[in-house]
Design a protein around this motif. Sequence first.
Motif, PDB file in Angstrom:
ATOM      1  N   GLU A 248       0.828  -1.206   0.000  1.00 46.82           N
ATOM      2  CA  GLU A 248       0.000   0.000   0.000  1.00 46.82           C
ATOM      3  C   GLU A 248       0.860   1.253   0.000  1.00 46.82           C
ATOM      4  O   GLU A 248       0.531   2.249  -0.651  1.00 46.82           O
ATOM      5  CB  GLU A 248      -0.933  -0.006   1.213  1.00 46.82           C
ATOM      6  CG  GLU A 248      -1.977  -1.108   1.207  1.00 46.82           C
ATOM      7  CD  GLU A 248      -1.415  -2.446   1.675  1.00 46.82           C
ATOM      8  OE1 GLU A 248      -0.252  -2.475   2.141  1.00 46.82           O
ATOM      9  OE2 GLU A 248      -2.124  -3.458   1.563  1.00 46.82           O
TER      10      GLU A 248
ATOM     11  N   ARG B 199       0.842   4.025  -2.984  1.00 52.65           N
ATOM     12  CA  ARG B 199       0.564   5.432  -2.677  1.00 52.65           C
ATOM     13  C   ARG B 199       1.698   6.322  -3.179  1.00 52.65           C
ATOM     14  O   ARG B 199       1.460   7.388  -3.762  1.00 52.65           O
ATOM     15  CB  ARG B 199       0.374   5.591  -1.164  1.00 52.65           C
ATOM     16  CG  ARG B 199       0.127   7.013  -0.706  1.00 52.65           C
ATOM     17  CD  ARG B 199      -0.235   7.016   0.775  1.00 52.65           C
ATOM     18  NE  ARG B 199      -0.110   8.334   1.359  1.00 52.65           N
ATOM     19  CZ  ARG B 199      -0.995   9.307   1.221  1.00 52.65           C
ATOM     20  NH1 ARG B 199      -2.081   9.104   0.497  1.00 52.65           N
ATOM     21  NH2 ARG B 199      -0.807  10.480   1.795  1.00 52.65           N
TER      22      ARG B 199
ATOM     23  N   VAL C 161      -7.763   6.489  -8.098  1.00 53.56           N
ATOM     24  CA  VAL C 161      -7.523   6.849  -6.702  1.00 53.56           C
ATOM     25  C   VAL C 161      -8.358   8.083  -6.389  1.00 53.56           C
ATOM     26  O   VAL C 161      -8.979   8.674  -7.270  1.00 53.56           O
ATOM     27  CB  VAL C 161      -6.031   7.114  -6.432  1.00 53.56           C
ATOM     28  CG1 VAL C 161      -5.201   5.854  -6.660  1.00 53.56           C
ATOM     29  CG2 VAL C 161      -5.511   8.254  -7.310  1.00 53.56           C
TER      30      VAL C 161
ATOM     31  N   ALA D 230      -5.847   9.041  -1.475  1.00 55.42           N
ATOM     32  CA  ALA D 230      -6.228   7.756  -0.889  1.00 55.42           C
ATOM     33  C   ALA D 230      -6.367   6.724  -1.995  1.00 55.42           C
ATOM     34  O   ALA D 230      -6.867   7.036  -3.078  1.00 55.42           O
ATOM     35  CB  ALA D 230      -7.539   7.878  -0.110  1.00 55.42           C
ATOM     36  N   LEU D 231      -5.930   5.522  -1.715  1.00 59.73           N
ATOM     37  CA  LEU D 231      -6.048   4.455  -2.706  1.00 59.73           C
ATOM     38  C   LEU D 231      -7.474   3.935  -2.801  1.00 59.73           C
ATOM     39  O   LEU D 231      -7.955   3.614  -3.884  1.00 59.73           O
ATOM     40  CB  LEU D 231      -5.119   3.297  -2.345  1.00 59.73           C
ATOM     41  CG  LEU D 231      -3.623   3.591  -2.305  1.00 59.73           C
ATOM     42  CD1 LEU D 231      -2.867   2.379  -1.795  1.00 59.73           C
ATOM     43  CD2 LEU D 231      -3.115   4.000  -3.682  1.00 59.73           C
ATOM     44  N   HIS D 232      -8.157   3.842  -1.653  1.00 61.81           N
ATOM     45  CA  HIS D 232      -9.452   3.173  -1.643  1.00 61.81           C
ATOM     46  C   HIS D 232     -10.571   4.009  -1.019  1.00 61.81           C
ATOM     47  O   HIS D 232     -11.658   4.103  -1.578  1.00 61.81           O
ATOM     48  CB  HIS D 232      -9.349   1.842  -0.901  1.00 61.81           C
ATOM     49  CG  HIS D 232      -8.304   0.932  -1.426  1.00 61.81           C
ATOM     50  ND1 HIS D 232      -8.349   0.396  -2.699  1.00 61.81           N
ATOM     51  CD2 HIS D 232      -7.142   0.474  -0.868  1.00 61.81           C
ATOM     52  CE1 HIS D 232      -7.275  -0.361  -2.901  1.00 61.81           C
ATOM     53  NE2 HIS D 232      -6.531  -0.321  -1.809  1.00 61.81           N
ATOM     54  N   ARG D 233     -10.322   4.608   0.160  1.00 65.78           N
ATOM     55  CA  ARG D 233     -11.424   5.306   0.821  1.00 65.78           C
ATOM     56  C   ARG D 233     -10.921   6.468   1.686  1.00 65.78           C
ATOM     57  O   ARG D 233      -9.791   6.477   2.154  1.00 65.78           O
ATOM     58  CB  ARG D 233     -12.258   4.345   1.660  1.00 65.78           C
ATOM     59  CG  ARG D 233     -11.635   3.870   2.944  1.00 65.78           C
ATOM     60  CD  ARG D 233     -12.594   2.926   3.661  1.00 65.78           C
ATOM     61  NE  ARG D 233     -12.096   2.510   4.956  1.00 65.78           N
ATOM     62  CZ  ARG D 233     -11.244   1.506   5.129  1.00 65.78           C
ATOM     63  NH1 ARG D 233     -10.803   0.825   4.087  1.00 65.78           N
ATOM     64  NH2 ARG D 233     -10.823   1.182   6.343  1.00 65.78           N
TER      65      ARG D 233
ATOM     66  N   THR E 263     -15.594   6.306  -1.065  1.00 63.03           N
ATOM     67  CA  THR E 263     -14.752   5.277  -1.669  1.00 63.03           C
ATOM     68  C   THR E 263     -14.691   5.519  -3.173  1.00 63.03           C
ATOM     69  O   THR E 263     -15.421   6.339  -3.713  1.00 63.03           O
ATOM     70  CB  THR E 263     -15.296   3.861  -1.391  1.00 63.03           C
ATOM     71  OG1 THR E 263     -16.635   3.765  -1.901  1.00 63.03           O
ATOM     72  CG2 THR E 263     -15.300   3.555   0.102  1.00 63.03           C
TER      73      THR E 263
ATOM     74  N   LEU F 215      -7.387   8.367   5.783  1.00 61.05           N
ATOM     75  CA  LEU F 215      -7.051   7.857   4.459  1.00 61.05           C
ATOM     76  C   LEU F 215      -6.858   6.354   4.541  1.00 61.05           C
ATOM     77  O   LEU F 215      -5.970   5.875   5.261  1.00 61.05           O
ATOM     78  CB  LEU F 215      -5.779   8.523   3.927  1.00 61.05           C
ATOM     79  CG  LEU F 215      -5.813  10.044   3.788  1.00 61.05           C
ATOM     80  CD1 LEU F 215      -4.481  10.553   3.239  1.00 61.05           C
ATOM     81  CD2 LEU F 215      -6.965  10.489   2.898  1.00 61.05           C
ATOM     82  N   ASP F 216      -7.695   5.616   3.829  1.00 58.73           N
ATOM     83  CA  ASP F 216      -7.613   4.150   3.804  1.00 58.73           C
ATOM     84  C   ASP F 216      -7.618   3.573   5.216  1.00 58.73           C
ATOM     85  O   ASP F 216      -6.881   2.644   5.536  1.00 58.73           O
ATOM     86  CB  ASP F 216      -6.374   3.699   3.035  1.00 58.73           C
ATOM     87  CG  ASP F 216      -6.422   4.112   1.576  1.00 58.73           C
ATOM     88  OD1 ASP F 216      -7.494   3.957   0.955  1.00 58.73           O
ATOM     89  OD2 ASP F 216      -5.412   4.598   1.056  1.00 58.73           O
TER      90      ASP F 216
END
Length: 249
Positions: free
Chosen positions: A103, A107, A139, A152-155, A188, A223-224
């Motif tokens: 991760e 990022r 992202v 943030a990668l996901h949420r 998300t 973040l995530d």
Amino acid sequence: MPHSTSPPDAVPARETPGVPRLLTAAVRLAGALPATRSTLGVVRGRHQSDRQRAGSLRARLAERGVATTELSPLPEPGERGGSYGLPVRAVGLLLHTPGVRPEQAMRAAALWRLPLLTERPEGAAGGEPGGLGGRRSAVIGIHLADRGYELALHRVGLVSLRPDPGPARLILDNEKITVPGGRPLCVTVTGSGLLEVRGDSFGTRRVRRLRFERALGAHRLDLDGTPVREVRAPLRMAAEPGRLHLLYP
């Protein structure tokens, strides 16, 4: 912060599964990169053991004639990525350093706007024998009121830090709505490159952009799943399709 591009001294390090395959792919890709972007970036970890592994990786690439440089996990002011500006650099590819969490590497790649060569994700379809696979992912880019930038990668989560925050106003694409300020807001990113915004008062919405327009007091930005910093309105979020580009052998 200066980045060393000279071949480092070899540092003994225990072999990590998958590293030889990554090295072979890195050498192949370096040979196919444009001459002006032929340097490979290696993420510099925080701990001494991380830096030793990065040094060992760079030494092995230097033996194969591949130029490398170390990059910090987060771009600093004046460096490539986000709202930091885009000075001319010779780096064309980021290599996942052994010991750096996937991760963190993803990022860093998204913030530096560089493709990331990493181990094949679990469940990813294989290509031809000896070939490279890859995929692009969206992202969430967050533009803050102080003109800073987060990703943030996901949420993303927003949680009020006041005991009685009052209402907050959101703009979902072009629709203005008022929500209770004491309820956490969760955002998300979908596989199709949209933001999925969830709130107790309005359910779930899929939009291209969101503006956290008006809210009383500071909020915590997660973040995530990790609390990162305090922020204040207004701030805006947008899905950035294709910003994360993964390559894998």
